[in-house]
Design a protein around this motif. Structure first.
Motif, PDB file in Angstrom:
ATOM      1  N   ALA A 238      12.218   5.230  -8.231  1.00 29.34           N
ATOM      2  CA  ALA A 238      11.705   6.485  -8.769  1.00 29.34           C
ATOM      3  C   ALA A 238      12.367   7.707  -8.133  1.00 29.34           C
ATOM      4  CB  ALA A 238      10.201   6.549  -8.578  1.00 29.34           C
ATOM      5  N   ALA A 239      13.642   7.623  -7.838  1.00 31.52           N
ATOM      6  CA  ALA A 239      14.336   8.739  -7.210  1.00 31.52           C
ATOM      7  C   ALA A 239      14.608   9.848  -8.221  1.00 31.52           C
ATOM      8  CB  ALA A 239      15.657   8.258  -6.612  1.00 31.52           C
ATOM      9  N   ILE A 240      14.058  11.006  -7.940  1.00 27.05           N
ATOM     10  CA  ILE A 240      14.264  12.188  -8.765  1.00 27.05           C
ATOM     11  C   ILE A 240      14.598  13.319  -7.804  1.00 27.05           C
ATOM     12  CG2 ILE A 240      13.146  13.815 -10.353  1.00 27.05           C
ATOM     13  CD1 ILE A 240      11.452  11.519 -11.364  1.00 27.05           C
ATOM     14  N   THR A 241      15.447  14.236  -8.200  1.00 22.97           N
ATOM     15  CA  THR A 241      15.875  15.297  -7.295  1.00 22.97           C
ATOM     16  C   THR A 241      14.689  16.118  -6.803  1.00 22.97           C
ATOM     17  OG1 THR A 241      16.207  16.896  -9.055  1.00 22.97           O
ATOM     18  CG2 THR A 241      18.085  15.481  -8.493  1.00 22.97           C
ATOM     19  N   LEU A 242      14.850  16.741  -5.636  1.00 25.26           N
ATOM     20  CA  LEU A 242      13.787  17.549  -5.055  1.00 25.26           C
ATOM     21  C   LEU A 242      13.320  18.646  -6.003  1.00 25.26           C
ATOM     22  CD1 LEU A 242      15.018  17.919  -1.377  1.00 25.26           C
ATOM     23  CD2 LEU A 242      12.992  16.708  -2.163  1.00 25.26           C
ATOM     24  N   ALA A 243      14.237  19.259  -6.714  1.00 27.65           N
ATOM     25  CA  ALA A 243      13.874  20.345  -7.622  1.00 27.65           C
ATOM     26  C   ALA A 243      12.959  19.854  -8.735  1.00 27.65           C
ATOM     27  CB  ALA A 243      15.128  20.967  -8.219  1.00 27.65           C
ATOM     28  N   ASP A 244      13.104  18.599  -9.133  1.00 29.31           N
ATOM     29  CA  ASP A 244      12.307  18.054 -10.226  1.00 29.31           C
ATOM     30  C   ASP A 244      10.938  17.556  -9.781  1.00 29.31           C
ATOM     31  OD1 ASP A 244      14.353  18.516 -11.999  1.00 29.31           O
ATOM     32  OD2 ASP A 244      15.201  16.501 -11.790  1.00 29.31           O
ATOM     33  N   ARG A 245      10.744  17.364  -8.495  1.00 31.79           N
ATOM     34  CA  ARG A 245       9.520  16.728  -8.013  1.00 31.79           C
ATOM     35  C   ARG A 245       8.264  17.519  -8.335  1.00 31.79           C
ATOM     36  NH1 ARG A 245      11.014  13.986  -2.227  1.00 31.79           N
ATOM     37  NH2 ARG A 245      12.626  12.652  -3.063  1.00 31.79           N
TER      38      ARG A 245
ATOM     39  N   ASP B   9       7.267  10.263  -1.870  1.00 37.29           N
ATOM     40  CA  ASP B   9       7.012  10.308  -0.430  1.00 37.29           C
ATOM     41  C   ASP B   9       6.310  11.589   0.004  1.00 37.29           C
ATOM     42  OD1 ASP B   9       8.140   7.797   0.033  1.00 37.29           O
ATOM     43  OD2 ASP B   9      10.151   8.653   0.130  1.00 37.29           O
ATOM     44  N   GLN B  10       5.517  12.168  -0.876  1.00 37.33           N
ATOM     45  CA  GLN B  10       4.720  13.346  -0.527  1.00 37.33           C
ATOM     46  C   GLN B  10       3.306  12.946  -0.134  1.00 37.33           C
ATOM     47  OE1 GLN B  10       5.248  15.389  -4.232  1.00 37.33           O
ATOM     48  NE2 GLN B  10       7.035  16.517  -3.507  1.00 37.33           N
ATOM     49  N   LEU B  11       2.925  11.720  -0.431  1.00 37.87           N
ATOM     50  CA  LEU B  11       1.633  11.161  -0.056  1.00 37.87           C
ATOM     51  C   LEU B  11       1.885   9.735   0.396  1.00 37.87           C
ATOM     52  CD1 LEU B  11      -1.519  11.121  -0.008  1.00 37.87           C
ATOM     53  CD2 LEU B  11      -1.441  10.448  -2.421  1.00 37.87           C
ATOM     54  N   SER B  12       1.409   9.418   1.577  1.00 39.66           N
ATOM     55  CA  SER B  12       1.575   8.065   2.101  1.00 39.66           C
ATOM     56  C   SER B  12       0.803   7.071   1.242  1.00 39.66           C
ATOM     57  CB  SER B  12       1.064   8.013   3.542  1.00 39.66           C
ATOM     58  OG  SER B  12       0.802   6.682   3.930  1.00 39.66           O
ATOM     59  N   GLY B  13       1.489   6.040   0.783  1.00 36.25           N
ATOM     60  CA  GLY B  13       0.830   5.004   0.010  1.00 36.25           C
ATOM     61  C   GLY B  13      -0.251   4.306   0.813  1.00 36.25           C
ATOM     62  N   THR B  14      -0.003   4.109   2.086  1.00 32.92           N
ATOM     63  CA  THR B  14      -1.000   3.495   2.959  1.00 32.92           C
ATOM     64  C   THR B  14      -2.247   4.362   3.036  1.00 32.92           C
ATOM     65  OG1 THR B  14       0.728   2.443   4.269  1.00 32.92           O
ATOM     66  CG2 THR B  14      -1.448   2.628   5.292  1.00 32.92           C
ATOM     67  N   TRP B  15      -2.046   5.651   3.272  1.00 33.17           N
ATOM     68  CA  TRP B  15      -3.175   6.577   3.359  1.00 33.17           C
ATOM     69  C   TRP B  15      -3.939   6.613   2.027  1.00 33.17           C
ATOM     70  CZ3 TRP B  15      -6.227   8.565   6.724  1.00 33.17           C
ATOM     71  CH2 TRP B  15      -7.046   9.638   6.389  1.00 33.17           C
ATOM     72  N   ALA B  16      -3.202   6.678   0.928  1.00 31.90           N
ATOM     73  CA  ALA B  16      -3.836   6.708  -0.393  1.00 31.90           C
ATOM     74  C   ALA B  16      -4.679   5.448  -0.601  1.00 31.90           C
ATOM     75  CB  ALA B  16      -2.780   6.846  -1.486  1.00 31.90           C
ATOM     76  N   TYR B  17      -4.153   4.307  -0.196  1.00 34.23           N
ATOM     77  CA  TYR B  17      -4.881   3.046  -0.343  1.00 34.23           C
ATOM     78  C   TYR B  17      -6.129   3.028   0.538  1.00 34.23           C
ATOM     79  CZ  TYR B  17      -5.822  -1.963  -0.485  1.00 34.23           C
ATOM     80  OH  TYR B  17      -6.424  -3.183  -0.641  1.00 34.23           O
ATOM     81  N   LEU B  18      -5.955   3.397   1.799  1.00 35.83           N
ATOM     82  CA  LEU B  18      -7.066   3.346   2.748  1.00 35.83           C
ATOM     83  C   LEU B  18      -8.177   4.329   2.407  1.00 35.83           C
ATOM     84  CD1 LEU B  18      -5.107   2.915   6.095  1.00 35.83           C
ATOM     85  CD2 LEU B  18      -6.426   1.178   4.854  1.00 35.83           C
ATOM     86  N   THR B  19      -7.839   5.433   1.756  1.00 35.49           N
ATOM     87  CA  THR B  19      -8.837   6.447   1.405  1.00 35.49           C
ATOM     88  C   THR B  19      -9.358   6.278  -0.025  1.00 35.49           C
ATOM     89  OG1 THR B  19      -7.105   8.009   0.759  1.00 35.49           O
ATOM     90  CG2 THR B  19      -7.909   8.129   3.038  1.00 35.49           C
ATOM     91  N   GLY B  20      -8.927   5.225  -0.708  1.00 36.83           N
ATOM     92  CA  GLY B  20      -9.428   4.951  -2.046  1.00 36.83           C
ATOM     93  C   GLY B  20      -8.747   5.736  -3.158  1.00 36.83           C
ATOM     94  N   ARG B  21      -7.708   6.485  -2.830  1.00 37.06           N
ATOM     95  CA  ARG B  21      -6.985   7.236  -3.861  1.00 37.06           C
ATOM     96  C   ARG B  21      -6.027   6.348  -4.636  1.00 37.06           C
ATOM     97  NH1 ARG B  21      -5.148  12.667  -0.747  1.00 37.06           N
ATOM     98  NH2 ARG B  21      -4.200  13.126  -2.763  1.00 37.06           N
ATOM     99  N   LEU B  22      -5.702   5.194  -4.082  1.00 36.25           N
ATOM    100  CA  LEU B  22      -4.869   4.191  -4.740  1.00 36.25           C
ATOM    101  C   LEU B  22      -5.599   2.857  -4.644  1.00 36.25           C
ATOM    102  CD1 LEU B  22      -2.228   2.994  -5.913  1.00 36.25           C
ATOM    103  CD2 LEU B  22      -1.419   2.812  -3.547  1.00 36.25           C
ATOM    104  N   LYS B  23      -5.769   2.218  -5.766  1.00 38.07           N
ATOM    105  CA  LYS B  23      -6.380   0.888  -5.782  1.00 38.07           C
ATOM    106  C   LYS B  23      -5.349  -0.106  -6.317  1.00 38.07           C
ATOM    107  CE  LYS B  23     -11.025   2.688  -6.509  1.00 38.07           C
ATOM    108  NZ  LYS B  23     -10.677   4.093  -6.360  1.00 38.07           N
ATOM    109  N   VAL B  24      -5.286  -1.262  -5.665  1.00 39.22           N
ATOM    110  CA  VAL B  24      -4.382  -2.326  -6.077  1.00 39.22           C
ATOM    111  C   VAL B  24      -5.237  -3.550  -6.343  1.00 39.22           C
ATOM    112  CG1 VAL B  24      -2.384  -3.734  -5.460  1.00 39.22           C
ATOM    113  CG2 VAL B  24      -2.551  -1.382  -4.614  1.00 39.22           C
TER     114      VAL B  24
END
Length: 132
Positions: free
Chosen positions: A19-26, A102-117
């Motif tokens: 998912a690499a997109i230039t910084l300007a596009d992020r 890489d603006q939000l840690s996937g680990t943090w998102a998972y541990l805080t319930g913002r990401l569910k797998v």
């Protein structure tokens, strides 16, 4: 970082593979941009003998449902639901894009319930090998 956190981090990395997109596009990037970027990174050799289905359920203004099916060295991708996914990723559109950039840690998102797998964690990690 303990073993569980490492596994969660690897899953988050796998989900955003390619998912690499230039910084300007992020700042204006959408989940569709992330999935479009994944198309160019598929590694057929890593997908030989693999038969899996991934589902994404993303909420928010740019949210929706996306899926990828890998079938013995090939893949198809689309919007909507796929029957019987092996793994389902659930997040907001904004959080998903932030994780992929890489603006939000996937680990943090998972541990805080913002990401569910949901589903097979090993299959979730395999995504990163096939879409580096």
């Amino acid at each position: 970082m303990n073993f569980t956190c490492k596994r969660i981090f690897l899953i988050a990395v796998a989900m955003c593979a390619g998912a690499a997109i230039t910084l300007a596009d992020r700042a204006e990037s959408t989940p569709q941009d992330v999935f479009d970027a994944m198309r160019g990174s598929f590694q057929p050799a890593k997908a030989k003998g693999v038969h899996v289905r991934y589902q994404w359920d993303l909420s928010g203004p740019h949210g929706g449902e996306w899926w990828i099916e890998v079938n013995d060295g090939t893949y198809t991708m689309g919007k909507g639901k796929i029957p019987n996914p092996n793994v389902t990723f659930i997040a907001t559109d904004k959080d998903w894009v932030a994780i992929c950039h890489d603006q939000l840690s996937g680990t943090w998102a998972y541990l805080t319930g913002r990401l569910k797998v949901r589903g097979d964690q090993k299959v979730a990690r395999k995504l990163g090998e096939m879409f580096p």
